[in-house]
Motif scaffolding. Structure first.
Motif, PDB file in Angstrom:
ATOM      1  N   THR A 173       0.795  -1.246  -0.270  1.00 41.41           N
ATOM      2  CA  THR A 173       0.078   0.082   0.000  1.00 41.41           C
ATOM      3  C   THR A 173       0.860   1.210   0.036  1.00 41.41           C
ATOM      4  O   THR A 173       0.488   2.162  -0.827  1.00 41.41           O
ATOM      5  CB  THR A 173      -1.032  -0.026   1.436  1.00 41.41           C
ATOM      6  OG1 THR A 173      -1.778  -1.107   1.217  1.00 41.41           O
ATOM      7  CG2 THR A 173      -1.737   1.251   1.271  1.00 41.41           C
ATOM      8  N   ILE A 174       1.949   1.214   0.954  1.00 42.70           N
ATOM      9  CA  ILE A 174       2.736   2.470   0.844  1.00 42.70           C
ATOM     10  C   ILE A 174       3.506   2.656  -0.524  1.00 42.70           C
ATOM     11  O   ILE A 174       4.022   3.835  -0.885  1.00 42.70           O
ATOM     12  CB  ILE A 174       3.511   2.420   2.207  1.00 42.70           C
ATOM     13  CG1 ILE A 174       4.145   3.886   2.493  1.00 42.70           C
ATOM     14  CG2 ILE A 174       4.745   1.579   1.942  1.00 42.70           C
ATOM     15  CD1 ILE A 174       4.739   3.920   3.900  1.00 42.70           C
ATOM     16  N   ILE A 177       2.403   4.681  -3.462  1.00 38.23           N
ATOM     17  CA  ILE A 177       2.839   6.256  -3.407  1.00 38.23           C
ATOM     18  C   ILE A 177       3.825   6.474  -4.594  1.00 38.23           C
ATOM     19  O   ILE A 177       3.875   7.717  -5.042  1.00 38.23           O
ATOM     20  CB  ILE A 177       3.238   6.531  -1.968  1.00 38.23           C
ATOM     21  CG1 ILE A 177       2.120   6.649  -1.036  1.00 38.23           C
ATOM     22  CG2 ILE A 177       3.735   8.013  -2.044  1.00 38.23           C
ATOM     23  CD1 ILE A 177       2.451   6.814   0.453  1.00 38.23           C
ATOM     24  N   ARG A 239      -1.885  10.571  -1.835  1.00 36.95           N
ATOM     25  CA  ARG A 239      -0.640   9.792  -1.154  1.00 36.95           C
ATOM     26  C   ARG A 239      -0.654   9.803   0.317  1.00 36.95           C
ATOM     27  O   ARG A 239      -0.309   8.731   0.789  1.00 36.95           O
ATOM     28  CB  ARG A 239       0.633  10.532  -1.674  1.00 36.95           C
ATOM     29  CG  ARG A 239       0.929  10.289  -3.188  1.00 36.95           C
ATOM     30  CD  ARG A 239       2.220  10.855  -3.537  1.00 36.95           C
ATOM     31  NE  ARG A 239       2.727  10.575  -4.836  1.00 36.95           N
ATOM     32  CZ  ARG A 239       2.313  11.097  -6.179  1.00 36.95           C
ATOM     33  NH1 ARG A 239       1.660  12.299  -5.929  1.00 36.95           N
ATOM     34  NH2 ARG A 239       2.630  10.791  -7.104  1.00 36.95           N
ATOM     35  N   VAL A 240      -1.340  10.639   0.861  1.00 36.86           N
ATOM     36  CA  VAL A 240      -1.360  10.738   2.429  1.00 36.86           C
ATOM     37  C   VAL A 240      -2.547   9.929   2.928  1.00 36.86           C
ATOM     38  O   VAL A 240      -2.068   8.916   3.749  1.00 36.86           O
ATOM     39  CB  VAL A 240      -1.706  12.228   2.875  1.00 36.86           C
ATOM     40  CG1 VAL A 240      -1.877  12.179   4.270  1.00 36.86           C
ATOM     41  CG2 VAL A 240      -0.799  13.184   2.225  1.00 36.86           C
ATOM     42  N   GLN A 242      -3.014   6.827   1.436  1.00 31.04           N
ATOM     43  CA  GLN A 242      -2.333   5.499   1.018  1.00 31.04           C
ATOM     44  C   GLN A 242      -1.540   5.469   2.416  1.00 31.04           C
ATOM     45  O   GLN A 242      -1.372   4.083   2.896  1.00 31.04           O
ATOM     46  CB  GLN A 242      -1.613   5.579  -0.038  1.00 31.04           C
ATOM     47  CG  GLN A 242      -2.386   5.545  -1.409  1.00 31.04           C
ATOM     48  CD  GLN A 242      -3.206   4.304  -1.619  1.00 31.04           C
ATOM     49  OE1 GLN A 242      -4.539   4.333  -1.298  1.00 31.04           O
ATOM     50  NE2 GLN A 242      -2.877   3.386  -2.091  1.00 31.04           N
ATOM     51  N   LEU A 243      -0.766   6.325   2.841  1.00 24.83           N
ATOM     52  CA  LEU A 243       0.041   6.352   3.873  1.00 24.83           C
ATOM     53  C   LEU A 243      -0.795   5.861   5.165  1.00 24.83           C
ATOM     54  O   LEU A 243      -0.248   5.288   5.954  1.00 24.83           O
ATOM     55  CB  LEU A 243       0.913   7.435   4.220  1.00 24.83           C
ATOM     56  CG  LEU A 243       1.783   7.649   5.114  1.00 24.83           C
ATOM     57  CD1 LEU A 243       2.931   6.560   5.091  1.00 24.83           C
ATOM     58  CD2 LEU A 243       2.516   8.972   5.391  1.00 24.83           C
ATOM     59  N   SER A 246      -1.662   2.111   5.076  1.00 22.07           N
ATOM     60  CA  SER A 246      -0.507   1.351   5.401  1.00 22.07           C
ATOM     61  C   SER A 246      -0.110   1.495   7.009  1.00 22.07           C
ATOM     62  O   SER A 246       0.134   0.326   7.331  1.00 22.07           O
ATOM     63  CB  SER A 246       0.830   2.082   4.454  1.00 22.07           C
ATOM     64  OG  SER A 246       1.993   1.322   4.740  1.00 22.07           O
ATOM     65  N   VAL A 247      -0.345   2.466   7.433  1.00 20.19           N
ATOM     66  CA  VAL A 247      -0.060   2.596   8.956  1.00 20.19           C
ATOM     67  C   VAL A 247      -0.877   1.642   9.795  1.00 20.19           C
ATOM     68  O   VAL A 247      -0.623   0.826  10.728  1.00 20.19           O
ATOM     69  CB  VAL A 247       0.169   4.112   9.526  1.00 20.19           C
ATOM     70  CG1 VAL A 247       0.139   4.024  11.042  1.00 20.19           C
ATOM     71  CG2 VAL A 247       1.166   4.918   8.783  1.00 20.19           C
TER      72      VAL A 247
END
Length: 506
Positions: A173-174, A177, A239-240, A242-243, A246-247
């Motif tokens: 996932t990350i 980006i 992008r944020v 997706q981040l 991921s977290v």
């Protein structure tokens, strides 16, 4: 058990982020062709407004707004004349957006549609199928993953597969980006969904309170949707988003190391000493200190003898079709699962066609899932699975059908019907998941459901031919499914089947 349930609830909320994030990260922003008069600062006439320049540069589209895919070959100055007729407009030569697109960034600062795509294409008519195609590739990964990871979890255990899948989802996932193009992005999303199927297979909880547990999972799927809508409203960059997704899976990966391995799997695989250690560890966490003394291998084997014997019996999917009763039951449930998931994902992955404010719509959808999960806990006490499922399916179909018949201007009514349809879908989700576990081979039916979800975005590609056709198909499938449900057996109050023999004995 509390740790297992809390992990499953966090996973349910996180999965809604993962599956539905493209409602925002891949949203198609308002756009039009780039034109010299408007977008080349040195050539903008000072005596004309932006609206006037737009009128002479871009023809009107089907919704009477500037066309998203065409522009005039030459400025049509005659259109500024108040007496201009439709004939003037129809005779004007047009061309595709050969110089690119201009995006409305008031809602989203950036999305995958504006950045991660084949460089020769924009968001016009030529590639309207890219978004549903990408979603179909993502959901196809769950079909592949359920087959591969199902065998791996049987061989290596639930816990290592669960941990690996969470790590895989977080990393892939990350990685999206920095995807250089649409093809790489789709490949990464495919690998993400392979891990998602492993999470679905290995994070299943079986308790004597299965109805309550399943409704809690459905409710937290709704909580995740509400959180996604709120986060996406705050964070407008894909992008944020997706981040953040991921977290969430990195957190579940870390928690998974503290989870016990399935004692049932260990016993079936002959690892009795390890199974005993896992059970004693769980007993210690639960405060049962006497278990260290009383729990022995002999006690364990005497209580698990029946399950060990059933596990050593060799069955295949073909056994579900040998007996007439099981054959018809399996075929009907396959049809219901396939049709429902095909329609369900077609709706929840395309919020832009249900209402203009997709942030608010996502929050409403999540709230309906949460409330439906709470309400169905009480409904299960008074009504059977068939009654609730058939009613929810037919109401969902009628609500979605009505939503498409209502004019675009009546946004409040359209949103209300969409939310009602989603509430019925949420009720159906809980019923179908519970029904699958209680009636026949859950893993086999899950694969059929995942196949339906993978095909769902492809149905939406028919939007280019007839805008309302996908939703008419979805509504029809809901209604058809509701007509099949009454022919299924009622499973309320029955024990969960573990073997083919258990199914025959029902």
């Amino acid at each position: 058990m509390v740790l297992l349930v809390l992990t499953a609830l966090l996973a349910a909320a996180s999965m809604s982020f993962l599956v539905l994030v493209e409602n925002f990260s891949a949203a198609v922003p308002g756009h039009r062709c780039w034109v010299r008069l408007l977008d080349n600062g040195s050539e903008v006439p000072a005596n004309l407004t932006a609206e006037a320049l737009l009128a002479v540069s871009i023809p009107p589209g089907p919704n009477h707004r500037p066309h998203q895919c065409l522009r005039f070959r030459q400025p049509q100055w005659q259109l500024l004349d108040p007496n201009a007729t439709a004939t003037n407009l129809s005779e004007a030569a047009t061309e595709p957006c050969v110089d690119g697109w201009v995006y409305d960034r008031s809602t989203f600062t950036s999305t995958i549609v504006t950045e991660v795509r084949p460089p020769q294409l924009g968001p016009g008519v030529r590639d309207q199928g890219l978004k549903p195609l990408g979603q179909s590739v993502f959901l196809a990964g769950t079909v592949v993953g359920s087959i591969i990871l199902g065998f791996l979890s049987q061989r290596f255990g639930r816990k290592p597969i669960l941990s690996w899948c969470c790590l895989q989802m977080a990393v892939t996932t990350i990685s999206t980006i920095v995807a250089p193009n649409f093809l790489v992005y789709c490949g990464l999303r495919f690998l993400t969904s392979v891990g998602l199927s492993g999470l679905l297979l290995t994070a299943t909880i079986t308790t004597h309170m299965r109805a309550v547990t399943m409704t809690m999972l459905t409710s937290f799927w709704g909580v995740g949707q509400m959180a996604l809508g709120a986060v996406a409203f705050t964070v407008r960059d894909w992008r944020v988003l997706q981040l953040i997704v991921s977290v969430l899976f990195f957190v579940i990966f870390l928690i998974s190391w503290w989870l016990p391995e399935s004692a049932r799997w260990l016993i079936i695989r002959g690892k009795l000493d390890q199974a005993l250690r896992e059970l004693k560890k769980v007993a210690k966490i639960n405060g049962h200190k006497e278990a260290k003394r009383t729990l022995t291998i002999e006690v364990l084997m005497s209580n698990m003898q029946e399950e060990v014997t059933s596990a050593t019996s060799r069955y295949s999917v073909l056994d579900l079709f040998r007996e007439p009763m099981l054959r018809w039951r399996t075929c009907r449930m396959l049809a219901v699962s396939f049709c429902f998931t095909l329609s369900y994902y077609g709706i929840v992955l395309d919020l832009q066609n249900l209402g203009r404010d997709i942030f608010l719509l996502q929050v409403f959808f999540g709230a309906m899932d949460f409330l439906a999960g709470v309400a169905i806990t009480f409904l299960f006490r008074f009504f059977g699975r068939r009654t609730i499922l058939a009613s929810a399916l037919v109401l969902a179909g009628l609500a979605i059908l009505a939503n498409r018949l209502i004019p675009q201007d009546l946004q409040t009514l359209r949103v209300a019907l969409a939310v009602l349809g989603k509430a019925c879908c949420a009720t159906s989700v809980t019923c179908i998941i519970l029904y699958r576990a209680e009636m026949t081979a859950e893993g086999f039916l899950l694969s059929a459901s995942e196949l339906g979800s993978a095909m769902s975005p492809l149905i939406r590609m028919t939007h280019q031919v007839l805008p309302s056709l996908p939703f008419l198909v979805y509504a029809a499938l809901f209604i058809v499914s509701s007509l099949i449900v009454p022919f299924l057996p009622e499973t309320r109050g029955l024990l969960l089947p573990d073997t083919i023999q258990d199914l025959e004995n029902q």
